[in-house]
Scaffold this motif. Structure first.
Motif, mmCIF file in Angstrom:
data_model
loop_
_atom_site.group_PDB
_atom_site.id
_atom_site.type_symbol
_atom_site.label_atom_id
_atom_site.label_comp_id
_atom_site.label_asym_id
_atom_site.label_seq_id
_atom_site.Cartn_x
_atom_site.Cartn_y
_atom_site.Cartn_z
ATOM 1 N N ASN A 16 4.598 5.987 -4.887
ATOM 2 C CA ASN A 16 5.209 5.909 -6.223
ATOM 3 C C ASN A 16 4.831 7.048 -7.152
ATOM 4 O O ASN A 16 5.534 7.333 -8.113
ATOM 5 N N GLN A 63 0.837 -1.217 0.000
ATOM 6 C CA GLN A 63 0.000 0.000 0.000
ATOM 7 C C GLN A 63 0.859 1.249 0.000
ATOM 8 O O GLN A 63 0.579 2.222 -0.696
ATOM 9 N N LYS A 114 2.570 1.751 -3.365
ATOM 10 C CA LYS A 114 1.595 2.141 -4.383
ATOM 11 C C LYS A 114 1.295 3.635 -4.257
ATOM 12 O O LYS A 114 1.263 4.365 -5.237
#
Ligand SMILES: O=C(O)CCC(=O)C(=O)O
Ligand SMILES: [Fe+2]
Length: 316
Positions: free
Chosen positions: A92, A86, A89
């Motif tokens: 990023n 998580q 993600k």
């Protein structure tokens, strides 16, 4: 004197000799025989207790590992981790702000004792006008929120606290924050211009008093990214010493195989990524008073806050 003091009990000297059971052997010589004097029941109990202690020792050893002891001086101890999916993600999408890898660090050489004394003075100066009824009080120099009784007041809106904090206080906060920011940037290989101070940023005071409201319950395990969604990098600066100023109150990371503890120490800086890889809690303080400062950084410019300053006073 015929009596000998042993294990808090007075025993007769003659009994002591009996217990060791000096007996005549065939040659008429005295030979000590300890075992014969102890009933089998006592011996077997001893063996059971000893075995239990051995099992407890070897199993509990792996459940808790001290990463940073209070009496150590660490110039950058690191523990690498797997970033949680998580966290990766989410982060990023922020160019220049993605850590090379997720880690935890402890530094005892970044924040000085003089800075610690100054930060402590800020906390005590403010909290004198407030404090929670329970075991945890906070003072947030950015929002002005400070615990008082069962609620919070705003330090910048109270006439009795007008100009309580000086230019020097804000300069001190800012210079410690800058050091922390560059330490994070260097050690996570991110761009210092791409991480921003975010809300909340506060000094906490923890005691063993019973909680009165849920805000006093500092000991629950949590992930900072969930508690404070804007956080990407968390830092903690400790302002008091474990086992000197307070007992209990260690910082604990909850890991799969064993937990990892950090013993607070004046000037100790701990930095870590704020995702699920760093689930943690603070042990209940058993006695004394524990002070720490939480400063966090976000990659999201929209969640950035200005450095606290004297301009915060908006009292006419
Ligand atoms: O004071 C500490 O050691 C940790 C506090 C904490 O977990 C937090 O502010 O999120
Ligand atoms: Fe936390």
């Amino acid at each position: 004197m015929n009596d000998i003091k042993r294990r808090g009990k007075l025993v007769k000297k003659s009994d002591t000799v009996n217990e060791l059971n000096f007996k005549d052997n065939k040659n008429g010589k005295h030979k000590p025989s300890i075992h014969k004097g102890l009933p089998l029941r006592v011996l077997s109990r001893g063996v059971v207790i000893a075995s239990l202690l051995i099992v407890v020792y070897f199993t509990s050893k792996d459940e808790l590992r001290t990463f940073a002891r209070q009496n150590e001086v660490l110039s950058g101890k690191v523990q690498p981790l797997q970033c949680s999916p998580q966290y990766l993600k989410e982060i990023n999408s922020y160019d220049g702000c993605v850590p090379k890898s997720c880690k935890r660090f402890v530094f005892d050489t970044v924040v000085s004792l003089t800075e610690v004394e100054g930060l402590l003075a800020i906390a005590k100066k403010g909290l004198k006008h407030g404090r929670s009824l329970g075991g945890a009080s906070v003072i947030d120099l950015h929002s002005g929120a400070m615990s008082k009784g069962q609620a919070f007041i705003n330090i910048y809106e109270s006439h009795s606290m007008k100009n309580l904090f000086t230019e020097d206080d804000f300069n001190l906060y800012r210079s410690v924050k800058e050091k922390v920011k560059y330490t994070i940037a260097n050690h996570f290989n991110v761009n210092a211009d791409k991480i921003y101070l975010t809300h909340p940023t506060f000094i906490s005071e923890m005691t063993s008093r019973n909680a009165v409201t849920k805000h006093d319950e500092y000991w629950h395990s949590h992930v900072d990214k969930e508690t404070y969604p804007s956080f990407h990098y968390t830092s903690l600066v400790y302002l008091s010493d474990y086992n000197i100023n307070f007992e209990g109150g260690r910082f604990v990371f909850i890991d799969e195989k064993y937990n990892t503890t950090i013993e607070p120490k004046k000037g100790r800086l701990s930095i870590f990524t704020s995702g699920h890889e760093n689930l943690h809690f603070v042990e209940k303080v058993k006695s004394g008073v524990r002070y720490a400062m939480t400063i966090a950084f976000t990659c999201d410019k929209k969640q950035a806050i200005q450095d606290p300053s004297i301009d915060k006073y908006n009292i006419p």
